[in-house]
Design a protein around this motif. Structure first.
Motif, PDB file in Angstrom:
ATOM      1  N   GLY A 175      20.409  31.240  49.314  1.00  0.00           N
ATOM      2  CA  GLY A 175      20.563  29.896  48.753  1.00  0.00           C
ATOM      3  C   GLY A 175      21.199  29.855  47.382  1.00  0.00           C
ATOM      4  O   GLY A 175      21.102  28.843  46.674  1.00  0.00           O
ATOM      5  N   LYS A 176      21.903  30.909  46.999  1.00  0.00           N
ATOM      6  CA  LYS A 176      22.542  30.968  45.675  1.00  0.00           C
ATOM      7  C   LYS A 176      23.587  29.872  45.505  1.00  0.00           C
ATOM      8  O   LYS A 176      23.624  29.201  44.476  1.00  0.00           O
ATOM      9  N   SER A 177      24.441  29.711  46.519  1.00  0.00           N
ATOM     10  CA  SER A 177      25.513  28.717  46.430  1.00  0.00           C
ATOM     11  C   SER A 177      24.952  27.304  46.352  1.00  0.00           C
ATOM     12  O   SER A 177      25.434  26.468  45.575  1.00  0.00           O
ATOM     13  N   VAL A 178      23.940  27.031  47.142  1.00  0.00           N
ATOM     14  CA  VAL A 178      23.296  25.713  47.131  1.00  0.00           C
ATOM     15  C   VAL A 178      22.697  25.437  45.758  1.00  0.00           C
ATOM     16  O   VAL A 178      22.893  24.349  45.184  1.00  0.00           O
ATOM     17  N   LEU A 179      21.993  26.421  45.215  1.00  0.00           N
ATOM     18  CA  LEU A 179      21.377  26.253  43.907  1.00  0.00           C
ATOM     19  C   LEU A 179      22.429  26.092  42.817  1.00  0.00           C
ATOM     20  O   LEU A 179      22.289  25.253  41.920  1.00  0.00           O
ATOM     21  N   GLY A 180      23.487  26.889  42.893  1.00  0.00           N
ATOM     22  CA  GLY A 180      24.554  26.801  41.908  1.00  0.00           C
ATOM     23  C   GLY A 180      25.184  25.418  41.883  1.00  0.00           C
ATOM     24  O   GLY A 180      25.415  24.842  40.814  1.00  0.00           O
ATOM     25  N   LYS A 181      25.459  24.859  43.056  1.00  0.00           N
ATOM     26  CA  LYS A 181      26.054  23.527  43.145  1.00  0.00           C
ATOM     27  C   LYS A 181      25.088  22.461  42.644  1.00  0.00           C
ATOM     28  O   LYS A 181      25.495  21.505  41.964  1.00  0.00           O
ATOM     29  N   LYS A 182      23.798  22.615  42.974  1.00  0.00           N
ATOM     30  CA  LYS A 182      22.798  21.653  42.507  1.00  0.00           C
ATOM     31  C   LYS A 182      22.718  21.645  40.985  1.00  0.00           C
ATOM     32  O   LYS A 182      22.682  20.584  40.357  1.00  0.00           O
ATOM     33  N   LEU A 183      22.706  22.839  40.401  1.00  0.00           N
ATOM     34  CA  LEU A 183      22.650  22.931  38.938  1.00  0.00           C
ATOM     35  C   LEU A 183      23.902  22.328  38.299  1.00  0.00           C
ATOM     36  O   LEU A 183      23.818  21.597  37.312  1.00  0.00           O
ATOM     37  N   ALA A 184      25.064  22.650  38.869  1.00  0.00           N
ATOM     38  CA  ALA A 184      26.321  22.134  38.326  1.00  0.00           C
ATOM     39  C   ALA A 184      26.357  20.605  38.391  1.00  0.00           C
ATOM     40  O   ALA A 184      26.896  19.947  37.495  1.00  0.00           O
ATOM     41  N   ASN A 185      25.777  20.019  39.449  1.00  0.00           N
ATOM     42  CA  ASN A 185      25.745  18.563  39.593  1.00  0.00           C
ATOM     43  C   ASN A 185      24.686  17.925  38.694  1.00  0.00           C
ATOM     44  O   ASN A 185      24.835  16.776  38.266  1.00  0.00           O
ATOM     45  N   SER A 186      23.620  18.674  38.421  1.00  0.00           N
ATOM     46  CA  SER A 186      22.512  18.134  37.635  1.00  0.00           C
ATOM     47  C   SER A 186      22.731  18.248  36.135  1.00  0.00           C
ATOM     48  O   SER A 186      22.243  17.413  35.363  1.00  0.00           O
TER      49      SER A 186
END
Length: 202
Positions: free
Chosen positions: A13-24
């Motif tokens: 889930g690294k990519s999912v987390l990375g995108k979530k952080l970048a959006n947040s």
């Protein structure tokens, strides 16, 4: 400017987390180590003898990742980023103009090699994506079949080797560095992390 490092085994889930952080997080830049795979003749020759070559650190353009990070830290007007096409196995680079470069607060570095570069991890925010092996394997199967054109037997073989190599090289990192462990779908821990990060440097 703070560097956030997201690491974890394949499918965690690294990519999912990375995108979530970048959006947040306002004023953040996401860098994926998967985008920096090598496509030169040497790595292609090695791939004939080492079928797990792309799960080894030698397979990525480590120095190019560091150059991208340093360019952002130095607040240069333009920064070179890379992209890798897994089906054609071709690497490309592009020059990106960063708007409001001076206002960037976070660089998010995500990938299975994110914790193995020549960085001072005592000065980074280190996140380990934690997920059980079966879930990771099923995610890897879906991704590789859809995005990388691989058959299921090839995916499972590559996944098992990747899992072994990842944890083989993780122990020293876990012993020496402060690490936040979470799952990409753990909203409680995620919200706590976001709150802490949003207050950083305010």
């Amino acid at each position: 400017m703070k560097l956030i490092v997201i690491t974890g085994p394949s499918g965690s889930g690294k990519s999912v987390l990375g995108k979530k952080l970048a959006n947040s997080l306002d004023s953040s830049i996401l860098i994926k180590t998967d985008s920096y795979y090598r496509d030169d003749l040497i790595i292609k020759l090695l791939s004939f003898f080492l079928h797990d070559i792309y799960d080894r650190l030698i397979s990525i353009k480590e120095k190019k990742i560091l150059l991208t990070i340093n360019s952002l830290i130095k607040k240069e007007k333009t920064t070179i980023f890379y992209n890798y096409d897994f089906k054609s196995k071709k690497s490309s680079k592009h020059l990106r103009f960063i708007k409001s470069q001076k206002n960037i607060r976070f660089i998010i570095l995500e990938g299975i090699f994110a914790h193995r570069l020549e960085l001072n991890y005592n000065n980074t925010i280190n996140i380990l994506c934690d997920q059980n092996k079966e879930v990771c394997r099923n995610r890897r199967i879906r991704r590789d079949q859809l995005q990388r054109g691989r058959n299921i037997n090839e995916v499972i073989r590559k996944f098992n080797k990747s899992w072994y190599l990842y944890f083989k090289n993780l122990n020293n990192f876990k012993k020496q560095k402060k690490i936040i462990t979470l799952r990409s779908d753990d909203n409680i821990v995620y919200k706590k992390l976001i709150n802490n990060l949003e207050n950083y440097n305010k």
